[in-house]
Design an enzyme around this catalytic site. Structure first.
Site, PDB file in Angstrom:
ATOM      1  N   TYR A 123       2.954   8.221  17.837  1.00  0.00           N
ATOM      2  CA  TYR A 123       3.292   8.157  16.564  1.00  0.00           C
ATOM      3  C   TYR A 123       4.431   9.091  16.436  1.00  0.00           C
ATOM      4  O   TYR A 123       5.790   8.553  15.929  1.00  0.00           O
ATOM      5  CB  TYR A 123       2.530   9.336  15.650  1.00  0.00           C
ATOM      6  CG  TYR A 123       2.617   9.231  14.122  1.00  0.00           C
ATOM      7  CD1 TYR A 123       2.861   7.314  13.397  1.00  0.00           C
ATOM      8  CD2 TYR A 123       3.404  10.028  13.573  1.00  0.00           C
ATOM      9  CE1 TYR A 123       3.215   7.282  12.007  1.00  0.00           C
ATOM     10  CE2 TYR A 123       3.508  10.234  12.202  1.00  0.00           C
ATOM     11  CZ  TYR A 123       3.926   9.174  11.580  1.00  0.00           C
ATOM     12  OH  TYR A 123       3.963   8.261  10.269  1.00  0.00           O
ATOM     13  N   PHE A 133       1.734  13.677   2.864  1.00  0.00           N
ATOM     14  CA  PHE A 133       1.848  12.605   1.049  1.00  0.00           C
ATOM     15  C   PHE A 133      -0.372  11.645   1.281  1.00  0.00           C
ATOM     16  O   PHE A 133      -0.733  10.930   2.316  1.00  0.00           O
ATOM     17  CB  PHE A 133       2.951  11.009   1.600  1.00  0.00           C
ATOM     18  CG  PHE A 133       4.134  12.066   0.535  1.00  0.00           C
ATOM     19  CD1 PHE A 133       4.688  12.695   1.496  1.00  0.00           C
ATOM     20  CD2 PHE A 133       4.715  11.462  -0.637  1.00  0.00           C
ATOM     21  CE1 PHE A 133       5.832  13.881   0.753  1.00  0.00           C
ATOM     22  CE2 PHE A 133       5.516  12.163  -1.267  1.00  0.00           C
ATOM     23  CZ  PHE A 133       6.637  13.463  -0.302  1.00  0.00           C
ATOM     24  N   LYS A 148       8.631   7.573  15.601  1.00  0.00           N
ATOM     25  CA  LYS A 148       9.236   7.723  14.386  1.00  0.00           C
ATOM     26  C   LYS A 148      10.714   8.592  14.844  1.00  0.00           C
ATOM     27  O   LYS A 148      11.056   8.190  14.174  1.00  0.00           O
ATOM     28  CB  LYS A 148       8.698   8.928  13.235  1.00  0.00           C
ATOM     29  CG  LYS A 148       7.106   7.969  13.081  1.00  0.00           C
ATOM     30  CD  LYS A 148       7.918   7.018  11.880  1.00  0.00           C
ATOM     31  CE  LYS A 148       6.210   6.390  11.100  1.00  0.00           C
ATOM     32  NZ  LYS A 148       7.045   5.269  10.206  1.00  0.00           N
ATOM     33  N   SER A 151       0.578  -1.296  -0.062  1.00  0.00           N
ATOM     34  CA  SER A 151       0.033   0.073   0.159  1.00  0.00           C
ATOM     35  C   SER A 151       0.566   1.145   0.123  1.00  0.00           C
ATOM     36  O   SER A 151       2.325   0.590   0.223  1.00  0.00           O
ATOM     37  CB  SER A 151      -0.948   0.020   1.561  1.00  0.00           C
ATOM     38  OG  SER A 151      -1.794   1.023   1.304  1.00  0.00           O
TER      39      SER A 151
HETATM   40  N1  LIG Z   1       1.603   9.028   4.229  1.00  0.00           N
HETATM   41  C1  LIG Z   1       1.592  10.244   4.776  1.00  0.00           C
HETATM   42  O1  LIG Z   1       1.352  11.383   4.716  1.00  0.00           O
HETATM   43  C2  LIG Z   1       3.295   9.206   5.564  1.00  0.00           C
HETATM   44  C3  LIG Z   1       3.842  10.575   6.361  1.00  0.00           C
HETATM   45  C4  LIG Z   1       4.870  10.790   7.135  1.00  0.00           C
HETATM   46  C5  LIG Z   1       5.625   9.299   7.173  1.00  0.00           C
HETATM   47  N2  LIG Z   1       4.341   8.236   6.388  1.00  0.00           N
HETATM   48  C6  LIG Z   1       5.247   6.666   7.054  1.00  0.00           C
HETATM   49  O2  LIG Z   1       5.560   6.157   5.600  1.00  0.00           O
HETATM   50  C7  LIG Z   1       4.535   4.584   5.901  1.00  0.00           C
HETATM   51  C8  LIG Z   1       4.198   4.287   4.813  1.00  0.00           C
HETATM   52  O3  LIG Z   1       3.101   4.568   5.245  1.00  0.00           O
HETATM   53  P1  LIG Z   1       1.405   5.142   4.043  1.00  0.00           P
HETATM   54  O4  LIG Z   1       0.960   6.318   4.486  1.00  0.00           O
HETATM   55  O5  LIG Z   1       1.478   4.772   2.715  1.00  0.00           O
HETATM   56  O6  LIG Z   1       0.660   3.830   4.410  1.00  0.00           O
HETATM   57  P2  LIG Z   1       0.015   2.444   3.832  1.00  0.00           P
HETATM   58  O7  LIG Z   1      -0.661   3.093   5.613  1.00  0.00           O
HETATM   59  O8  LIG Z   1      -1.033   3.112   3.175  1.00  0.00           O
HETATM   60  O9  LIG Z   1       0.799   1.596   4.406  1.00  0.00           O
HETATM   61  C9  LIG Z   1       1.492   1.404   5.542  1.00  0.00           C
HETATM   62  C10 LIG Z   1       1.515  -0.451   5.250  1.00  0.00           C
HETATM   63  O10 LIG Z   1       2.414  -0.999   5.886  1.00  0.00           O
HETATM   64  C11 LIG Z   1       1.788  -2.107   6.806  1.00  0.00           C
HETATM   65  N3  LIG Z   1       1.584  -2.397   7.426  1.00  0.00           N
HETATM   66  C12 LIG Z   1       1.512  -1.991   8.845  1.00  0.00           C
HETATM   67  N4  LIG Z   1       1.542  -2.721  10.466  1.00  0.00           N
HETATM   68  C13 LIG Z   1       1.739  -3.738   9.886  1.00  0.00           C
HETATM   69  C14 LIG Z   1       3.842  -4.697  10.334  1.00  0.00           C
HETATM   70  N5  LIG Z   1       3.285  -5.102  11.837  1.00  0.00           N
HETATM   71  N6  LIG Z   1       4.473  -5.530   9.809  1.00  0.00           N
HETATM   72  C15 LIG Z   1       3.848  -5.661   8.116  1.00  0.00           C
HETATM   73  N7  LIG Z   1       3.607  -3.944   7.879  1.00  0.00           N
HETATM   74  C16 LIG Z   1       2.275  -3.439   8.114  1.00  0.00           C
HETATM   75  C17 LIG Z   1       0.217  -1.841   5.709  1.00  0.00           C
HETATM   76  O11 LIG Z   1      -0.674  -3.397   6.210  1.00  0.00           O
HETATM   77  C18 LIG Z   1       0.269  -1.078   4.709  1.00  0.00           C
HETATM   78  O12 LIG Z   1       0.336  -1.419   3.797  1.00  0.00           O
HETATM   79  C19 LIG Z   1       4.577   5.237   7.545  1.00  0.00           C
HETATM   80  O13 LIG Z   1       5.304   4.509   7.813  1.00  0.00           O
HETATM   81  C20 LIG Z   1       3.837   6.176   7.672  1.00  0.00           C
HETATM   82  O14 LIG Z   1       4.105   6.416   9.283  1.00  0.00           O
HETATM   83  C21 LIG Z   1       3.339   8.580   6.029  1.00  0.00           C
END
Ligand SMILES: NC(=O)c1ccc[n+]([C@@H]2O[C@H](COP(=O)([O-])OP(=O)(O)OC[C@H]3O[C@@H](n4cnc5c(N)ncnc54)[C@H](O)[C@@H]3O)[C@@H](O)[C@H]2O)c1
Length: 259
Positions: free
Chosen positions: A162, A195, A166, A15
Site C-alpha cells: 500500500y 477517515f 501511495k 463509496s
Molecule cells: N479511508 C481512509 O482512511 C483513507 C486514508 C488514506 C487514503 N485513503 C485513500 O482514499 C481513496 C478512497 O478510499 P475510501 O476510504 O473512500 O475507500 P472506499 O473503499 O470507500 O472507496 C474506494 C472506491 O474505489 C473503488 N475502486 C476500487 N478499485 C477500483 C478500480 N480498479 N477501478 C475503479 N474503482 C475502483 C471501489 O469500488 C470503491 O467504491 C483510496 O485510494 C484510499 O487508499 C483512504
C-alpha cells in the site's frame, strides 16, 4: 477553477471519500462523472441523472476509461475541467509473514496496479482530453487531484504494498505538474490520515486497535470525516488556482511512529 457548470470526473465515486466528493460537487452545481468498479454506489445519485453520469469501469483499463471520457463528452460537452482520483484499494501483508513466507508478489503487483497504475492511467487519458479543450480564465484548462495516503511517508507494519503504491502517487505529483504546466493544468495530491469510510471499516479494528490508531491523532482526536473535511479540501483545491504541485496531508497533526 469555477465549479458551477463545469464537468468533473471522480473515480471511486461510488463509496467513501469519492462519494462525498461527487455529492459536494453536485451540490455546487457541477456535472459529475462517477467512475467505479462496482455499481453499488449508483443508487446514491438517483434523481440526479441530469447532472451525473455513472460509469462502471476499472481505472486500470485504457479502453474503459477512454470510453468513459467519450461518454462524458457526449453528455456534458468538451468541458472536462477536473478529475479527483479516489479509486483505490487497501492491502495488508508483511514482506515476510509470520509463517516465514515472502509476501505474495501478485498481491504487491495488484495493489500497485490499482492504486498507482490505475491513478496514472486516468490522469494521462483525462489530461490528453483537457489539453484539447479551450483554456479558461488565466489560461487554466483543468485540475487533477490524486489521493495518496499518509502511509506514503508513515507506512506501518504490513503496509509495504500500500505504501509503495501511495508513494508513487505522491512522487508523480511534481513531474506531472511540470509536464502539464504549459497547458494550464494543475496537479495536487491529498494524503489523508484515517477517515471514516467503508474502506477503513474493513479493517474491523478491535477497540484496542482503534485506540492505538487514534492515539497519534493530535486534535481533533478522531477519524476524519468525508463530508465537510475531505470533500471541502477537494473543493478548495479546485477553486484555488495557486495550489499546484503539492502533496497535502489532511490528518489532524497525526505523525505515525511504529504502532
Ligand atoms: N479511508 C481512509 O482512511 C483513507 C486514508 C488514506 C487514503 N485513503 C485513500 O482514499 C481513496 C478512497 O478510499 P475510501 O476510504 O473512500 O475507500 P472506499 O473503499 O470507500 O472507496 C474506494 C472506491 O474505489 C473503488 N475502486 C476500487 N478499485 C477500483 C478500480 N480498479 N477501478 C475503479 N474503482 C475502483 C471501489 O469500488 C470503491 O467504491 C483510496 O485510494 C484510499 O487508499 C483512504
Amino acid at each position: 477553477m469555477r465549479i458551477k457548470g463545469n464537468t468533473f470526473i471522480v473515480t471511486g465515486g461510488g463509496s467513501g471519500l469519492g462519494l462525498s466528493t461527487a455529492q459536494e460537487l453536485l451540490r455546487l452545481k457541477a456535472n459529475v462523472v462517477v467512475i467505479d468498479l462496482k455499481d453499488d454506489g449508483k443508487s446514491f445519485f438517483k434523481g440526479q441523472e441530469q447532472s451525473v453520469l455513472f460509469v462502471q469501469a476499472d481505472v486500470t483499463s485504457e479502453a474503459s476509461i477512454t470510453k468513459a471520457i467519450q461518454q462524458a463528452i457526449e453528455k456534458f460537452g468538451e468541458n472536462i475541467r477536473g478529475v479527483v482520483n479516489c479509486g483505490g484499494i487497501l492491502s495488508i501483508g508483511k514482506i515476510v509473514g509470520s509463517n516465514g513466507k515472502p509476501l505474495d508478489l501478485d498481491l504487491f503487483k495488484f495493489t500497485v496496479n490499482v492504486n498507482l497504475v490505475g491513478t496514472f492511467n486516468v490522469c494521462r487519458l483525462v489530461a490528453a482530453q483537457m489539453v484539447k479543450q479551450k483554456p479558461l480564465e488565466e489560461g487554466e484548462r483543468g485540475v487533477i487531484i490524486n489521493v495518496s495516503s499518509i502511509a506514503y511517508q508513515d507506512g506501518q507494519i504490513g503496509q509495504v504494498s500500500y505504501s509503495a503504491s501511495k508513494g508513487g502517487v505522491a512522487s508523480m505529483t511534481l513531474p506531472m505538474t511540470r509536464d502539464l504546466s504549459k497547458f494550464g493544468i494543475r496537479v495536487v495530491s491529498i494524503a489523508p490520515g484515517l477517515f471514516e469510510t467503508p474502506m477503513a471499516s474493513t479493517l474491523n479494528h478491535s477497540k484496542e486497535m482503534k485506540q492505538k490508531l487514534l492515539y497519534p491523532v493530535e486534535y481533533p482526536a478522531r477519524a476524519g470525516k468525508s463530508d465537510g473535511e475531505f470533500n471541502k479540501l477537494v473543493i478548495h483545491l479546485i477553486e484555488n488556482t495557486y495550489m499546484n504541485g503539492e502533496v497535502i496531508r489532511i490528518d489532524a497533526g497525526t505523525r505515525l511512529g511504529k504502532l
